[in-house]
Design a protein around this motif. Structure first.
Motif, mmCIF file in Angstrom:
data_model
loop_
_atom_site.group_PDB
_atom_site.id
_atom_site.type_symbol
_atom_site.label_atom_id
_atom_site.label_comp_id
_atom_site.label_asym_id
_atom_site.label_seq_id
_atom_site.Cartn_x
_atom_site.Cartn_y
_atom_site.Cartn_z
ATOM 1 N N ASN A 95 0.911 -1.263 0.165
ATOM 2 C CA ASN A 95 -0.131 0.169 0.139
ATOM 3 C C ASN A 95 0.951 1.197 -0.009
ATOM 4 O OD1 ASN A 95 -2.595 -1.319 0.069
ATOM 5 N ND2 ASN A 95 -2.340 -1.485 2.399
ATOM 6 N N TYR A 99 0.637 3.900 -3.053
ATOM 7 C CA TYR A 99 0.437 5.308 -2.701
ATOM 8 C C TYR A 99 1.548 6.110 -3.158
ATOM 9 C CZ TYR A 99 -0.396 9.434 0.431
ATOM 10 O OH TYR A 99 -0.180 10.480 1.014
ATOM 11 N N GLU A 325 -6.455 0.934 -4.477
ATOM 12 C CA GLU A 325 -7.321 1.793 -3.689
ATOM 13 C C GLU A 325 -6.480 3.202 -3.381
ATOM 14 O OE1 GLU A 325 -8.987 -1.647 -0.868
ATOM 15 O OE2 GLU A 325 -7.307 -0.429 -0.143
ATOM 16 N N HIS A 326 -5.239 3.317 -3.744
ATOM 17 C CA HIS A 326 -4.462 4.520 -3.202
ATOM 18 C C HIS A 326 -3.845 5.395 -4.346
ATOM 19 C CE1 HIS A 326 -5.965 3.467 0.827
ATOM 20 N NE2 HIS A 326 -5.482 2.436 0.793
ATOM 21 N N PRO A 334 -5.763 8.342 -3.375
ATOM 22 C CA PRO A 334 -5.777 7.941 -2.232
ATOM 23 C C PRO A 334 -7.366 7.825 -1.704
ATOM 24 C CG PRO A 334 -4.066 8.983 -2.233
ATOM 25 C CD PRO A 334 -4.689 9.678 -3.316
ATOM 26 N N GLY A 335 -7.693 6.412 -0.840
ATOM 27 C CA GLY A 335 -8.976 6.293 -0.438
ATOM 28 C C GLY A 335 -10.042 5.924 -1.512
ATOM 29 N N LEU A 490 -0.720 8.251 4.301
ATOM 30 C CA LEU A 490 -1.932 7.646 3.665
ATOM 31 C C LEU A 490 -3.078 7.777 4.420
ATOM 32 C CD1 LEU A 490 -1.569 4.182 1.805
ATOM 33 C CD2 LEU A 490 -3.565 4.560 3.526
ATOM 34 N N SER A 494 -6.758 9.051 3.128
ATOM 35 C CA SER A 494 -7.773 8.503 2.720
ATOM 36 C C SER A 494 -8.805 8.767 3.650
ATOM 37 C CB SER A 494 -7.322 6.937 2.657
ATOM 38 O OG SER A 494 -7.218 6.546 4.447
ATOM 39 N N TYR A 501 -8.856 4.546 5.714
ATOM 40 C CA TYR A 501 -7.828 3.699 6.607
ATOM 41 C C TYR A 501 -7.599 4.590 7.699
ATOM 42 C CZ TYR A 501 -6.435 0.382 2.873
ATOM 43 O OH TYR A 501 -6.293 -0.687 2.012
#
Length: 680
Positions: A95, A99, A325-326, A334-335, A490, A494, A501
């Motif tokens: 991740n 990111y 996702e990021h 991100p998020g 991150l 997010s 997260y």
């Protein structure tokens, strides 16, 4: 730097991790063989003659490698603009690295040109889930819930080969009386244990799903209470299903009407029930609509959001969920925020410390970016991390031509992959045991990957490479190579997004064997199961969306009379750049084998073990024949872990997800020769 350093001994304590419960597949328990493999990249490589890819690669210092990369980036952006430099990432990145890569392209390069190999894997299912449910998480429930379901329908999924540790839950369910239904043109190892095996013609899964919905409606098996209270749009879908009567669907798919009716009966009456799709259903030019058709069926039967029930999709890459996702995707921040959403841009820009206006707009999807190399506004300098495009991309001959046409190619990898062989600069990167970070599995569980040993002396992590390169480009103040610090950022980036997260920390992950997102605050328990109380859509309801069957982008004809479909073998992984170097795996399966029905083989004089030539409109591949009566007589299966299969595949893109049509193309077949050591 030609000798591999000795690896220090590490003591491992057994742990009962709740996902695999100590189980590993063949690829997992042989992974340590790669840490000191003699092919390991231990130093940067550059072309002996700069600019000449015909000259050999030689060892170089990081300083020389950086100098060449920075010069190429600056020259290209000065002449052709920021978008002339881009990056192609991978679903195997942590991740933190995914990111950082997305941030690097948008902040350090100020470019829109980024996408990743997950576009070739999960994008259709993700697009369908986002538009129907408001969120994309592969499984909206823990993997262990599979053991509690009484009926499980697996569409285009073969976890027995592709994800063996997950089979313990399916096996437990079956041992307790659960009935499993497998939809696959091949009788796979997963299908061998199923109660029902449906063998449709590849490319007809949408018609099959609509046909099952037709039966559910006609036989009053739709959960009208659930549909009325928790969904919208059913009337249009119901109307469309009218034309998918069983006799027609049998003709379209080849699945007998009796099996269609039995499948619906089991899903509707012997629950709790699950519908799980995978790449066999999704890697098509209409893959998003196909996934939507199965979602429509799950919603109509009232499966979603109930205990041990629902719809999910099975991901195949190491960080296939977290990797998307990021910010690696061309249209994403991100998020799981949208790059074209002003509020999302403002939030992330504030976390990054830049003006929202500096962030580029969405760029081109993976295959579009590669296919557009050297065209007007296209990429001319490309950084590739954790991907082997030469083997994994569709229409691979065209991809090779495009990569050769680049002004400059940089590849970061563990070994000299087929893509690295085309590069101007090759960078050695740390392996899984040599770096810290987090990954998010198919359940949405964020887990830690701890460093067990340091990387070799001249090997850097991708986080370090990106941070040091950003510094040389004058943007170093925005980056760090400390994984925990990246993860903390991150979390902030997010926060408030779909994949939130904010409440997840390294300490929480450690204390609870992972934390399920969304987890918006540190006092939030995480979300193992989604949709119990509602859907994160504008209306709070799940959306039915009308979808219609259409033929694949390419159908058989007299010149190419058969259907090729591709997939995985148990012993290999992705492009095979790592697993094809593991002796135990190559002994078990030393080469690619084309699976062919005996009737088709007899028609062409092919015996088991013969070499066969497969031809499509794009290329040629020679593989060893494996005869099996478990595959349809009109279909050929080839694994994609070796160069060859993707020379044949069709790059036609799904209009919604931009997923290529890996699973269906038209081919011709001919015998090329007998096995070695036998008479011709």
């Amino acid at each position: 730097m030609t000798l591999t350093p000795e690896i220090p001994r590490v003591r491992l304590e057994p742990a009962d991790f709740p996902v695999n419960r100590g189980g590993l597949c063949a690829k997992g328990f042989t992974a340590a063989d790669l840490l000191d493999h003699p092919d390991r990249l231990l130093t940067p490589l550059v072309r002996k003659e700069p600019g000449n890819r015909e000259s050999p690669l030689r060892e170089a210092s990081w300083e020389e490698a950086y100098e060449r990369i920075v010069t190429a980036i600056r020259d290209s952006q000065a002449r052709y603009g920021n978008d002339s430099v881009g990056a192609f990432g991978g679903g195997g990145l942590t991740n933190e690295k995914a990111y950082a890569l997305g941030k690097f392209v948008r902040v350090a390069l100020r470019s829109s040109a980024i996408d990743y190999n997950g576009r070739f894997c999960m994008s259709s299912a993700a697009t369908a889930a986002n538009r129907a449910l408001g969120i994309d998480r592969g499984l909206p429930f823990p993997l262990a819930d599979l053991a509690q379901a009484r009926t499980v329908l697996l569409v285009g999924a073969n976890p027995a080969d592709a994800m063996p540790p997950s089979m313990q839950y399916l096996d437990a369910g079956r041992a307790a009386g659960a009935k499993h239904i497998v939809v696959d043109p091949r009788r796979t190892n997963t299908a061998n244990g199923a109660y029902l095996h449906l063998q449709p013609l590849p490319g007809t899964d949408l018609a099959l799903a609509n046909g099952l919905l037709h039966i559910a409606i006609r036989e009053n098996l739709v959960d009208l209470g659930f549909v009325g209270a928790r969904t919208e749009g059913f009337a249009a879908v119901q109307k469309a299903a009218n034309s998918y009567w069983p006799e027609r669907v049998e003709r379209m798919t080849g699945v007998p009407e009796a099996q269609l009716r039995e499948t619906v009966r089991l899903l509707a009456t012997e629950g709790p029930s699950m519908i799980l799709t995978a790449r066999g259903a999704e890697q098509h030019s209409n893959g998003t609509d196909t996934a939507q058709a199965w979602l429509n069926l799950a919603l109509a039967l009232g499966l979603v959001g109930r205990p041990f029930s629902g719809y999910g999709t099975i991901t195949g890459q190491g960080n296939g969920q977290g990797g998307r996702e990021h910010g690696q995707k061309a249209d994403q921040l991100p998020g799981y925020r949208r790059l074209d959403d002003p509020a999302a841009r403002a939030h992330v820009a504030a976390v990054w410390g830049v003006d929202p206006g500096e962030l580029p707009q969405p760029g081109r999807s993976a295959y579009e970016m590669i296919s557009g190399i050297q065209e007007e506004g296209g990429v001319r300098v490309l950084l590739v991390l954790a991907s082997n495009l030469v083997v994994s991309a569709p229409h691979s001959n065209h991809v090779v031509d495009k990569l050769r046409a680049l002004d400059f190619l940089v590849v970061s990898d563990i070994f000299r992959s087929e893509t690295a062989e085309l590069a101007d600069v090759v960078l050695p990167t740390a392996q899984w045991a040599e770096e810290e970070g987090t990954m998010t599995n198919l359940e949405g569980r964020v887990i830690r990957r701890k460093r067990a040993l340091p990387p070799p002396p001249m090997v850097k992590t991708d986080l370090t490479f990106l941070t040091e390169l950003a510094g040389r480009l004058g943007r170093g103040e925005f980056f760090t190579d400390e994984p925990r610090a990246v993860f903390e950022e991150l979390r902030r980036a997010s926060a408030g997004g779909v994949a939130d997260y904010a409440g997840i920390s390294y300490e929480r992950i450690e204390a609870s064997n992972g934390v399920f997102w969304p987890c918006p605050s540190e006092d939030h328990p995480g979300t193992p199961r989604l949709f119990a109380d509602g859907f994160p859509t504008a209306s709070g309801r799940a959306r039915f969306i009308r979808v219609e069957h259409r033929d694949p982008a390419e159908v058989p004809d007299r010149s190419f009379p058969y259907v090729l479909t591709t997939g995985r073998n148990m012993q290999q992984y992705q492009s095979g750049n790592q697993t094809r170097r593991v002796k135990a795996l190559t002994v078990a399966l030393p080469e690619a084998r084309a699976e062919i029905h005996p009737d088709l083989a007899r028609r062409h004089g092919i015996a088991d073990g013969d070499l066969v030539v497969l031809r499509s409109r794009r290329g040629v591949a020679t593989l060893r024949a494996r005869l099996s009566d478990g595959i349809r007589p009109d279909t050929v299966f080839a694994p994609f872990h070796w160069p060859g299969a993707n020379a044949l595949t069709d790059p036609a893109l799904d209009p919604h997800s931009k997923m290529p049509a890996f699973k269906v193309c038209a081919v011709a077949i001919a015998r090329a020769g007998a096995p070695e050591g036998t008479d011709q």
